[in-house]
Design a protein around this motif. Structure first.
Motif, PDB file in Angstrom:
ATOM      1  N   VAL A  97      12.416   3.618  -5.243  1.00 58.84           N
ATOM      2  CA  VAL A  97      11.812   2.350  -4.833  1.00 58.84           C
ATOM      3  C   VAL A  97      10.600   2.102  -5.727  1.00 58.84           C
ATOM      4  N   PRO A  98      10.054   0.875  -5.739  1.00 61.53           N
ATOM      5  CA  PRO A  98       8.829   0.636  -6.514  1.00 61.53           C
ATOM      6  C   PRO A  98       7.701   1.567  -6.089  1.00 61.53           C
ATOM      7  N   GLY A  99       6.812   1.878  -7.033  1.00 56.87           N
ATOM      8  CA  GLY A  99       5.761   2.867  -6.810  1.00 56.87           C
ATOM      9  C   GLY A  99       4.992   2.734  -5.516  1.00 56.87           C
ATOM     10  N   PRO A 100       4.438   1.554  -5.172  1.00 52.28           N
ATOM     11  CA  PRO A 100       3.691   1.432  -3.922  1.00 52.28           C
ATOM     12  C   PRO A 100       4.543   1.746  -2.693  1.00 52.28           C
ATOM     13  N   GLN A 101       5.805   1.357  -2.693  1.00 54.90           N
ATOM     14  CA  GLN A 101       6.684   1.645  -1.566  1.00 54.90           C
ATOM     15  C   GLN A 101       6.991   3.136  -1.495  1.00 54.90           C
ATOM     16  N   GLY A 102       7.099   3.768  -2.650  1.00 56.95           N
ATOM     17  CA  GLY A 102       7.320   5.206  -2.665  1.00 56.95           C
ATOM     18  C   GLY A 102       6.155   5.963  -2.075  1.00 56.95           C
ATOM     19  N   ARG A 103       4.932   5.530  -2.421  1.00 55.18           N
ATOM     20  CA  ARG A 103       3.741   6.185  -1.854  1.00 55.18           C
ATOM     21  C   ARG A 103       3.658   5.956  -0.352  1.00 55.18           C
ATOM     22  N   LEU A 104       4.033   4.755   0.084  1.00 56.56           N
ATOM     23  CA  LEU A 104       4.040   4.455   1.514  1.00 56.56           C
ATOM     24  C   LEU A 104       4.976   5.411   2.257  1.00 56.56           C
ATOM     25  N   LEU A 105       6.154   5.618   1.700  1.00 56.92           N
ATOM     26  CA  LEU A 105       7.132   6.489   2.351  1.00 56.92           C
ATOM     27  C   LEU A 105       6.703   7.950   2.315  1.00 56.92           C
ATOM     28  N   THR A 106       6.223   8.420   1.184  1.00 59.56           N
ATOM     29  CA  THR A 106       5.858   9.828   1.105  1.00 59.56           C
ATOM     30  C   THR A 106       4.664  10.141   1.995  1.00 59.56           C
ATOM     31  N   ASP A 107       3.723   9.205   2.113  1.00 58.30           N
ATOM     32  CA  ASP A 107       2.598   9.426   3.035  1.00 58.30           C
ATOM     33  C   ASP A 107       3.096   9.542   4.469  1.00 58.30           C
ATOM     34  N   ALA A 108       4.053   8.679   4.837  1.00 59.06           N
ATOM     35  CA  ALA A 108       4.582   8.706   6.206  1.00 59.06           C
ATOM     36  C   ALA A 108       5.422   9.947   6.467  1.00 59.06           C
ATOM     37  N   LEU A 109       6.110  10.440   5.436  1.00 55.21           N
ATOM     38  CA  LEU A 109       6.972  11.612   5.609  1.00 55.21           C
ATOM     39  C   LEU A 109       6.178  12.909   5.673  1.00 55.21           C
ATOM     40  N   GLY A 110       4.985  12.921   5.094  1.00 57.02           N
ATOM     41  CA  GLY A 110       4.173  14.135   5.116  1.00 57.02           C
ATOM     42  C   GLY A 110       4.848  15.269   4.348  1.00 57.02           C
ATOM     43  N   PRO A 111       4.810  16.499   4.878  1.00 57.13           N
ATOM     44  CA  PRO A 111       5.402  17.638   4.165  1.00 57.13           C
ATOM     45  C   PRO A 111       6.892  17.467   3.878  1.00 57.13           C
TER      46      PRO A 111
END
Length: 310
Positions: free
Chosen positions: A47-61
């Motif tokens: 996904v685009p970079g900002p959306q990727g960061r949004l998802l990885t922050d929500a997913l945590g470890p």
């Protein structure tokens, strides 16, 4: 009387997720990722970079167990997403169900890029028929035009909106491929380099490279252009059995290399799927090197344009 068993459902699943906020984005995609991980299924997110960061922050470890790509880089050219992103990941895990999030259309895609994006979304269905894969494609309802969302309903057999999951009544991917097979406008006074035989390839490549330098293409990208021009012309000679007209010009800050011949390209997935043996490698290489590839084909001939950003 012998009972007839119902047909097995198609293992490939391809929904469009319509979201209106970051919260809806995460509500639709985080469970999709975590359920897959809990089931031992490989998961990729492109996904685009900002959306990727949004998802990885929500997913945590849990994000450490996900294969993450920035779609604005890996999928800048929509023509390389199937082979270079989706199939590359799915083919590594043929023994299990695979989950992928792919967001190839985002606000900011240009009008020149969009037809190739829509065709890509339609062609995913043909490329993955019979494969044990789910590919979810998010669409930003607030940021995309209504026509883009209408195309999404035609290119995806399933739609996800909030908690709703339902089949698309408008599903018609072949219609989208045909509609965006658009004729190109004329290129003005661009020089024509005719390649009629294999002996013409080297001189034409040199002239194309020289012209690109005068148009401002950086030296580091000249080898990419030379390969693209060579493969375009060689493809015409091999598959169309006809001479190729090469043209080069600058348009909206990009260098455009165009090839025209009198053949018809009948396989819309040509150059988009991984090559088998030596077949299809030329168009695949062009898609890999170019920032965008657009094609128009008909009974009268085929035109392919490859765009390079300086």
């Amino acid at each position: 009387m012998t009972a007839t068993m119902p047909p097995k459902p198609e293992p490939f699943v391809h929904p469009a997720l319509f979201y209106r906020s970051d919260a809806e984005y995460l509500e639709g995609l985080v469970p999709f990722v975590t359920d897959g991980l809990d089931a031992g299924q490989p998961v990729a997110i492109s996904v685009p970079g900002p959306q990727g960061r949004l998802l990885t922050d929500a997913l945590g470890p849990a994000a450490e167990r996900v294969h993450l790509l920035d779609m604005t880089v890996a999928g800048r050219n929509p023509g390389r997403i199937i082979a270079g992103v989706l199939r590359r990941f799915a083919d590594r895990h043929r023994d299990r169900h695979v989950r992928i999030i792919g967001e190839p259309i985002w606000p900011g895609r240009s009008a020149t890029e969009y037809p190739a994006c829509a065709q890509h979304e339609a062609l995913i269905n043909a490329a993955f028929t019979g494969r044990d894969v789910t590919i979810v494609c998010p669409y930003d309802v607030a940021g995309l035009e209504a026509s883009v969302l209408a195309d999404a309903r035609q290119t995806h057999p399933l739609l996800w909106e909030g908690e709703q999951r339902y089949p698309s009544a408008d599903y018609a991917p072949d219609d989208v491929v045909a509609r965006y097979n658009e004729p190109f406008q004329h290129t003005g006074d661009a020089e024509v380099h005719l390649v009629a035989t294999a002996a013409d390839l080297s001189p034409a490549r040199r002239r194309i490279a020289d012209r690109a330098r005068t148009l401002g293409l950086p030296a580091a990208r000249i080898p990419d252009l030379e390969l693209i021009a060579t493969e375009l012309a060689a493809n015409s000679l091999q598959h169309a059995g006809a001479p190729c007209e090469l043209r080069l010009w600058r348009e909206n800050g990009e260098i455009v290399c165009e090839a025209r011949d009198t053949g018809q390209l009948t396989d819309p997935l040509a150059g988009r799927r991984p090559a088998e043996g030596f077949s299809g490698r030329g168009l695949l290489l062009i898609n890999d090197l170019a920032d965008l590839v657009r094609t128009h084909t008909s009974a009268q001939g085929t035109t392919i344009r490859a765009y390079l950003r300086p």
